[in-house]
Design a protein around this motif. Structure first.
Motif, PDB file in Angstrom:
ATOM      1  N   CYS A 118      48.194  64.553  30.665  1.00 44.23           N
ATOM      2  CA  CYS A 118      49.158  63.459  30.705  1.00 44.23           C
ATOM      3  C   CYS A 118      50.546  64.222  31.092  1.00 44.23           C
ATOM      4  N   ASN A 119      51.213  63.378  31.955  1.00 41.79           N
ATOM      5  CA  ASN A 119      52.398  63.931  32.527  1.00 41.79           C
ATOM      6  C   ASN A 119      53.848  63.605  32.072  1.00 41.79           C
ATOM      7  N   HIS A 120      53.671  62.794  30.665  1.00 38.13           N
ATOM      8  CA  HIS A 120      54.601  62.491  29.885  1.00 38.13           C
ATOM      9  C   HIS A 120      55.981  61.884  30.528  1.00 38.13           C
ATOM     10  N   CYS A 121      55.493  61.018  31.555  1.00 35.98           N
ATOM     11  CA  CYS A 121      56.469  60.590  32.565  1.00 35.98           C
ATOM     12  C   CYS A 121      57.706  59.984  32.013  1.00 35.98           C
ATOM     13  N   PRO A 124      57.154  56.016  32.240  1.00 34.07           N
ATOM     14  CA  PRO A 124      55.660  55.729  32.152  1.00 34.07           C
ATOM     15  C   PRO A 124      55.237  54.104  32.116  1.00 34.07           C
ATOM     16  N   PRO A 125      54.176  53.951  33.321  1.00 33.08           N
ATOM     17  CA  PRO A 125      53.732  52.554  33.321  1.00 33.08           C
ATOM     18  C   PRO A 125      52.994  52.444  32.236  1.00 33.08           C
ATOM     19  N   CYS A 126      52.219  53.130  31.686  1.00 32.46           N
ATOM     20  CA  CYS A 126      51.316  52.853  30.539  1.00 32.46           C
ATOM     21  C   CYS A 126      52.270  52.366  29.272  1.00 32.46           C
ATOM     22  N   VAL A 143      55.585  60.963  25.572  1.00 29.67           N
ATOM     23  CA  VAL A 143      54.549  59.696  25.720  1.00 29.67           C
ATOM     24  C   VAL A 143      53.405  59.780  24.807  1.00 29.67           C
ATOM     25  N   CYS A 160      47.916  53.704  34.390  1.00 28.92           N
ATOM     26  CA  CYS A 160      48.121  55.067  34.540  1.00 28.92           C
ATOM     27  C   CYS A 160      47.818  55.704  35.865  1.00 28.92           C
ATOM     28  N   PRO A 161      48.715  56.151  36.773  1.00 26.44           N
ATOM     29  CA  PRO A 161      48.222  56.494  38.147  1.00 26.44           C
ATOM     30  C   PRO A 161      47.450  57.874  38.130  1.00 26.44           C
ATOM     31  N   TYR A 162      47.258  58.542  36.923  1.00 25.73           N
ATOM     32  CA  TYR A 162      46.632  59.964  36.753  1.00 25.73           C
ATOM     33  C   TYR A 162      45.434  59.887  36.000  1.00 25.73           C
ATOM     34  N   SER A 164      45.083  59.690  32.918  1.00 31.56           N
ATOM     35  CA  SER A 164      45.327  60.532  31.774  1.00 31.56           C
ATOM     36  C   SER A 164      44.861  59.932  30.367  1.00 31.56           C
ATOM     37  N   ARG A 165      44.153  59.009  30.664  1.00 26.29           N
ATOM     38  CA  ARG A 165      43.733  58.135  29.464  1.00 26.29           C
ATOM     39  C   ARG A 165      42.170  58.071  29.238  1.00 26.29           C
ATOM     40  N   LYS A 195      44.735  60.136  24.459  1.00 23.43           N
ATOM     41  CA  LYS A 195      45.309  61.211  25.527  1.00 23.43           C
ATOM     42  C   LYS A 195      46.121  62.139  24.924  1.00 23.43           C
TER      43      LYS A 195
HETATM   44  S1  SF4 Z   1      49.491  58.100  30.379  1.00 23.01           S
HETATM   45 FE1  SF4 Z   1      49.635  58.397  32.859  1.00 23.01          FE
HETATM   46  S2  SF4 Z   1      51.603  56.924  33.076  1.00 23.01           S
HETATM   47 FE2  SF4 Z   1      51.708  57.274  30.734  1.00 23.01          FE
HETATM   48  S3  SF4 Z   1      52.776  59.009  30.610  1.00 23.01           S
HETATM   49 FE3  SF4 Z   1      50.983  59.985  30.781  1.00 23.01          FE
HETATM   50  S4  SF4 Z   1      50.535  60.409  32.899  1.00 23.01           S
HETATM   51 FE4  SF4 Z   1      52.345  59.068  32.754  1.00 23.01          FE
END
Ligand code: SF4
Ligand code: SF4
Ligand code: SF4
Lengths: 264, 132
Positions: A118-121, A124-126, A143, A160-162, A164-165, A195
């Motif tokens: 997870c990128n801990h954006c 974060p759209p999530c 996040v 999540c565009p990555y 990560s979940r 995640k």
């Molecule tokens: S789950 Fe995805 S969108 Fe949410 S913080 Fe992590 S990488 Fe970003």
């Protein structure tokens, strides 16, 4: 009468359609103002990770890092890839940096696995789409997720565009050796999403994330909002990539790209 | 009457569901539970005290746990609770169960008597003393 989680979910599911509409609405609105203002928070803390890809070389290196995370967090090892649960994993260069593909990059880069989590954006759209606020962003930028509140709607997975979940399609305990699990950390249950949490439970005790500890210096953890932090020093002296910058989520995981002697 | 039979079937199903708690426990023997605090850790204590009085914990432990959960998971308030020099973590696995290492006798007996199935144990787990 006790009403258990699953019964509750069945009832909640009926009202889920309404929530879905409002979540989709906020996703559309959110996109409009993607990444203009500064990503540094008022709290003065934005926790981040730098991964020096050149310093992770052998299969054992990758395994040591991913195992460190999955063993302490009781992440099950489910062979069926449709059901698998992962907090930290690897993928190819093309999948990691799809907007950076260039046929002339060095072969070793093209063939190298990249560590993903997870990128801990910063945006974060999530978090934006989660109807129960089970997924939320802490003031320090982590996040994280409150599994107690997760109703398994999987909006966060769609957002999540990555990737990560992971969703628990099956009871994770069936794929864990309950005699070898970490007794200090819970498992999850069927029907919730999970995640990487940037090891909130370790950070609270003043420890570094488990993957960082296991990385032998290939991963560095620190406060991006502090100009004197180790992460900022690396970022100011090395060429780094973030994943999918165009989607405007502002990841807090950075990849040092380059030859042998890099960050450190 | 339109759809009379469907309405009646519907009513029967509704009644069956609504009265489920009444008949599902019918005829089951109700032996008064006696939660035990006979565990190695508790036996070694001079003063056997929890974070609140036993009376309070009997009635309110679920609220205490609920509050801890929100403080720890959502607010990041993981500060420990100190009572009489002893330190308690705000945690089911790492707090409560450190002393009450007899889940079947301490937790389950009352829960089954009261007919509640807390889903805490879907994720949190505990190996009883002796099974470790
Ligand atoms: S789950 Fe995805 S969108 Fe949410 S913080 Fe992590 S990488 Fe970003
Ligand atoms: S699956 Fe859980 S965490 Fe994800 S959006 Fe739904 S409630 Fe939130
Ligand atoms: S930061 Fe912690 S939870 Fe996230 S991948 Fe690393 S070890 Fe796992």
């Amino acid at each position: 009468m006790s009403i258990d989680r699953r019964k509750f979910l069945k009832i909640a599911g009926l009202s889920g359609i309404g929530m879905g509409l409002s979540a989709a609405d906020s996703l559309i609105k959110g996109k409009a103002h993607a990444s203009e203002e500064s990503s540094l928070p008022e709290s003065g803390v934005r926790l981040a990770l730098v991964i020096d890809v050149g310093k992770i070389r052998t299969d054992e290196d990758y395994k040591r890092i991913t195992d460190a995370c999955h063993s302490i967090h009781n992440v099950p090892n489910i062979p069926n890839t449709k059901h698998e649960v992962k907090w930290i994993w690897t993928d190819t260069y093309e999948h990691t940096f799809p907007d950076q593909t260039n046929e002339f990059i060095p072969t070793e880069m093209k063939e190298k696995p990249f560590l993903l989590l997870c990128n801990h954006c910063a945006k974060p759209p999530c978090v934006r789409v989660c109807p129960t606020k089970a997924t939320f962003k802490r003031p320090d930028g982590i996040v994280t997720q409150d599994p107690h509140r997760c109703i398994g709607c999987r909006f966060c997975m769609a957002a999540c565009p990555y990737g990560s979940r992971s969703f628990n399609w099956v009871d994770p305990r069936k794929y864990l050796d309950m005699n070898k699990v970490n007794p200090d950390y819970p498992t999850r249950t069927m029907g919730v999403v999970e995640k990487c949490t940037l090891c909130v439970e370790r950070i609270a005790r003043g420890l570094e994330p488990a993957c960082v500890e296991a990385s032998n210096g290939a991963m560095v953890f620190g406060n991006l909002a502090d100009p004197n932090s180790k992460v900022r020093k690396i970022l100011s002296t090395h060429y780094t990539l973030i994943r999918k910058p165009a989607v405007g989520t502002q990841p807090s995981v950075f990849y040092v790209i380059g030859g042998g002697e890099n960050a450190g | 009457m339109y759809n009379g039979s469907k309405i009646i079937i519907g009513l029967i199903i509704f009644l069956a569901i609504a009265t489920f708690p009444l008949y599902s426990n019918f005829g089951k023997s109700a032996v008064m539970p006696k939660p035990s605090i006979d565990t190695p850790v508790i036996n070694q204590l001079d003063r056997k005290e929890c974070v609140e009085s036993a009376e309070y914990m009997k009635k309110e432990h679920m609220k205490v746990l609920d509050q801890w959960r929100d403080e720890v998971v959502r607010e990041g308030k993981r500060d420990v609770i100190t009572v009489g020099g002893r330190v308690f973590e705000k945690s089911l696995q790492n707090g409560c169960m450190q002393c009450h290492s007899n889940k079947s006798k301490f937790c389950d007996e009352c829960h089954s008597y009261a007919g509640v199935k807390p889903y805490c144990w879907d994720c949190h787990f505990f190996k009883e003393e002796g099974q470790r």
